[in-house]
Design a protein around this motif. Structure first.
Motif, PDB file in Angstrom:
ATOM      1  N   LEU A   1       9.643   3.726  14.212  1.00 35.34           N
ATOM      2  CA  LEU A   1       9.149   3.347  12.905  1.00 35.34           C
ATOM      3  C   LEU A   1       7.681   3.743  12.672  1.00 35.34           C
ATOM      4  N   VAL A   2       6.717   3.877  13.673  1.00 32.03           N
ATOM      5  CA  VAL A   2       5.394   4.569  13.300  1.00 32.03           C
ATOM      6  C   VAL A   2       5.804   5.907  12.631  1.00 32.03           C
ATOM      7  N   SER A   3       6.607   6.790  13.443  1.00 30.99           N
ATOM      8  CA  SER A   3       6.844   8.049  13.057  1.00 30.99           C
ATOM      9  C   SER A   3       7.403   8.385  11.442  1.00 30.99           C
ATOM     10  N   CYS A   4       7.738   7.254  10.948  1.00 31.96           N
ATOM     11  CA  CYS A   4       8.227   7.377   9.485  1.00 31.96           C
ATOM     12  C   CYS A   4       7.102   7.377   8.491  1.00 31.96           C
ATOM     13  N   PHE A   5       5.725   6.857   9.055  1.00 34.99           N
ATOM     14  CA  PHE A   5       4.497   6.837   7.954  1.00 34.99           C
ATOM     15  C   PHE A   5       3.565   7.593   8.444  1.00 34.99           C
ATOM     16  N   THR A   6       2.819   7.697   7.348  1.00 37.07           N
ATOM     17  CA  THR A   6       1.266   8.115   7.548  1.00 37.07           C
ATOM     18  C   THR A   6       0.688   7.187   8.415  1.00 37.07           C
ATOM     19  N   PRO A   7      -0.372   7.430   8.929  1.00 36.13           N
ATOM     20  CA  PRO A   7      -1.212   6.435   9.730  1.00 36.13           C
ATOM     21  C   PRO A   7      -1.923   5.271   8.661  1.00 36.13           C
TER      22      PRO A   7
ATOM     23  N   VAL B   1      -0.215 -10.235   3.594  1.00 35.03           N
ATOM     24  CA  VAL B   1       0.195  -9.038   2.812  1.00 35.03           C
ATOM     25  C   VAL B   1      -1.032  -8.397   1.945  1.00 35.03           C
ATOM     26  N   PRO B   2      -0.938  -7.021   1.653  1.00 31.94           N
ATOM     27  CA  PRO B   2       0.049  -6.131   2.169  1.00 31.94           C
ATOM     28  C   PRO B   2      -0.475  -5.776   3.355  1.00 31.94           C
ATOM     29  N   TRP B   3       0.568  -5.020   4.127  1.00 36.16           N
ATOM     30  CA  TRP B   3       0.459  -4.503   5.461  1.00 36.16           C
ATOM     31  C   TRP B   3      -0.021  -3.127   5.311  1.00 36.16           C
ATOM     32  N   ARG B   4      -1.087  -2.948   6.185  1.00 36.92           N
ATOM     33  CA  ARG B   4      -1.804  -1.837   6.135  1.00 36.92           C
ATOM     34  C   ARG B   4      -1.856  -1.066   7.390  1.00 36.92           C
ATOM     35  N   SER B   5      -1.352   0.173   7.396  1.00 36.53           N
ATOM     36  CA  SER B   5      -1.459   0.881   8.686  1.00 36.53           C
ATOM     37  C   SER B   5       0.200   1.090   9.096  1.00 36.53           C
ATOM     38  N   ALA B   6       0.404   2.335   9.666  1.00 36.09           N
ATOM     39  CA  ALA B   6       1.782   2.448  10.351  1.00 36.09           C
ATOM     40  C   ALA B   6       2.126   1.451  11.431  1.00 36.09           C
ATOM     41  N   ASN B   7       1.071   1.378  12.287  1.00 34.35           N
ATOM     42  CA  ASN B   7       1.038   0.388  13.291  1.00 34.35           C
ATOM     43  C   ASN B   7       1.387  -1.250  12.855  1.00 34.35           C
ATOM     44  N   THR B   8       0.630  -1.313  11.897  1.00 34.54           N
ATOM     45  CA  THR B   8       0.865  -2.920  11.348  1.00 34.54           C
ATOM     46  C   THR B   8       2.181  -3.088  10.782  1.00 34.54           C
ATOM     47  N   ILE B   9       2.873  -2.187  10.099  1.00 35.96           N
ATOM     48  CA  ILE B   9       4.107  -2.090   9.382  1.00 35.96           C
ATOM     49  C   ILE B   9       5.504  -2.158  10.668  1.00 35.96           C
TER      50      ILE B   9
ATOM     51  N   TYR C   1       9.139   4.057  -3.056  1.00 38.75           N
ATOM     52  CA  TYR C   1       8.517   4.686  -2.154  1.00 38.75           C
ATOM     53  C   TYR C   1       7.690   5.967  -2.458  1.00 38.75           C
ATOM     54  N   VAL C   2       6.589   6.210  -2.322  1.00 36.66           N
ATOM     55  CA  VAL C   2       5.643   7.368  -2.340  1.00 36.66           C
ATOM     56  C   VAL C   2       5.590   8.226  -1.040  1.00 36.66           C
ATOM     57  N   PHE C   3       6.006   9.277  -0.903  1.00 36.39           N
ATOM     58  CA  PHE C   3       5.816  10.085   0.187  1.00 36.39           C
ATOM     59  C   PHE C   3       4.726  11.279   0.177  1.00 36.39           C
ATOM     60  N   ASP C   4       4.256  11.548   1.240  1.00 39.09           N
ATOM     61  CA  ASP C   4       3.447  12.497   1.557  1.00 39.09           C
ATOM     62  C   ASP C   4       3.977  13.863   1.757  1.00 39.09           C
ATOM     63  N   ARG C   5       3.880  14.687   0.678  1.00 39.20           N
ATOM     64  CA  ARG C   5       4.691  16.110   0.616  1.00 39.20           C
ATOM     65  C   ARG C   5       4.352  16.713   2.053  1.00 39.20           C
ATOM     66  N   ASP C   6       3.166  16.959   2.610  1.00 37.90           N
ATOM     67  CA  ASP C   6       2.720  17.683   3.608  1.00 37.90           C
ATOM     68  C   ASP C   6       3.533  17.402   4.906  1.00 37.90           C
ATOM     69  N   THR C   7       3.527  15.957   5.123  1.00 38.84           N
ATOM     70  CA  THR C   7       4.077  15.468   6.526  1.00 38.84           C
ATOM     71  C   THR C   7       5.515  14.761   6.293  1.00 38.84           C
ATOM     72  N   CYS C   8       5.999  14.930   4.994  1.00 37.66           N
ATOM     73  CA  CYS C   8       7.421  14.204   4.705  1.00 37.66           C
ATOM     74  C   CYS C   8       7.258  12.650   5.665  1.00 37.66           C
ATOM     75  N   ARG C   9       6.265  12.088   5.117  1.00 34.91           N
ATOM     76  CA  ARG C   9       6.324  10.556   5.832  1.00 34.91           C
ATOM     77  C   ARG C   9       5.939   9.650   4.546  1.00 34.91           C
ATOM     78  N   ILE C  10       6.287   8.418   4.934  1.00 37.96           N
ATOM     79  CA  ILE C  10       5.974   7.405   3.842  1.00 37.96           C
ATOM     80  C   ILE C  10       4.725   6.887   3.864  1.00 37.96           C
ATOM     81  N   LYS C  11       3.985   7.131   2.712  1.00 34.83           N
ATOM     82  CA  LYS C  11       2.507   6.439   2.546  1.00 34.83           C
ATOM     83  C   LYS C  11       2.469   5.179   1.962  1.00 34.83           C
ATOM     84  N   GLU C  12       3.672   4.835   1.082  1.00 38.43           N
ATOM     85  CA  GLU C  12       3.302   3.585   0.303  1.00 38.43           C
ATOM     86  C   GLU C  12       4.733   3.102  -0.014  1.00 38.43           C
ATOM     87  N   ILE C  13       5.070   1.674   0.142  1.00 36.91           N
ATOM     88  CA  ILE C  13       6.179   1.218  -0.114  1.00 36.91           C
ATOM     89  C   ILE C  13       5.936  -0.072  -1.037  1.00 36.91           C
TER      90      ILE C  13
END
Length: 162
Positions: free
Chosen positions: A28-34, A47-55, A105-117
């Motif tokens: 799960l954490v690996s799918c998100f920006t920190p 809500v909202p859930w903030r951080s990859a760890n929290t999600i 979904y909004v992705f970070d292009r550099d890391t190919c991770r999710i930055k917002e849902i």
């Protein structure tokens, strides 16, 4: 954006849903920006859930406590931006209920991770019905999942175990 970017974003969403269903914290954490953020409609606590760890921790809790399983019904990836939208079903197997909705979904292009849902529900969460969904929409005819595909992992770590 290239076709391969679209494929990568769709694959990332599928990996994220697999990680949710498996309650796999690291996956799960690996799918998100920190600093990722997951927004929800009003009515849920914290809500909202903030951080990859929290999600990751919140979805682990849902699997452990609600028997949550999710299915993806549709995925559309933008051809000109790092964004996608999906339609999903959240099966709460321990409660015998389900909720349908969409997420942007909004992705970070550099890391190919999710930055917002941003989650949008098909209807308000009505505790008086077993499955929250659109009225008079023929889910069966359109090929939607009509029951949870329970694959409860034997090795799922809950928040308390991690």
């Amino acid at each position: 954006m290239t076709h391969s970017d679209q494929d990568r974003y769709a694959a990332l969403i599928r990996r994220y849903f697999d990680a949710c269903n498996e309650a796999d914290y690291d996956k799960l954490v690996s799918c998100f920006t920190p600093d990722a953020v997951h927004y929800f409609p009003a009515g849920l606590p914290d809500v909202p859930w903030r951080s990859a760890n929290t999600i990751a921790r919140k979805w682990q809790w849902c699997v452990a406590e609600l028997g949550s399983q999710w299915t993806i019904e549709k995925i559309l990836v933008s051809h000109d931006s790092a964004e996608a939208v999906i339609e999903w079903t959240h099966w709460k197997t321990k409660l015998g209920t389900a909720l349908r909705g969409d997420e942007w979904y909004v992705f970070d292009r550099d890391t190919c991770r999710i930055k917002e849902i941003r989650a949008y529900y098909a209807s308000p969460a009505d505790k008086g019905v077993a499955i929250n969904e659109l009225v008079a929409f023929d889910y069966h005819e359109r090929g939607y999942h009509l029951k949870a595909q329970t694959t409860q992992p034997a090795n799922a770590k809950t928040e308390e175990q991690s």
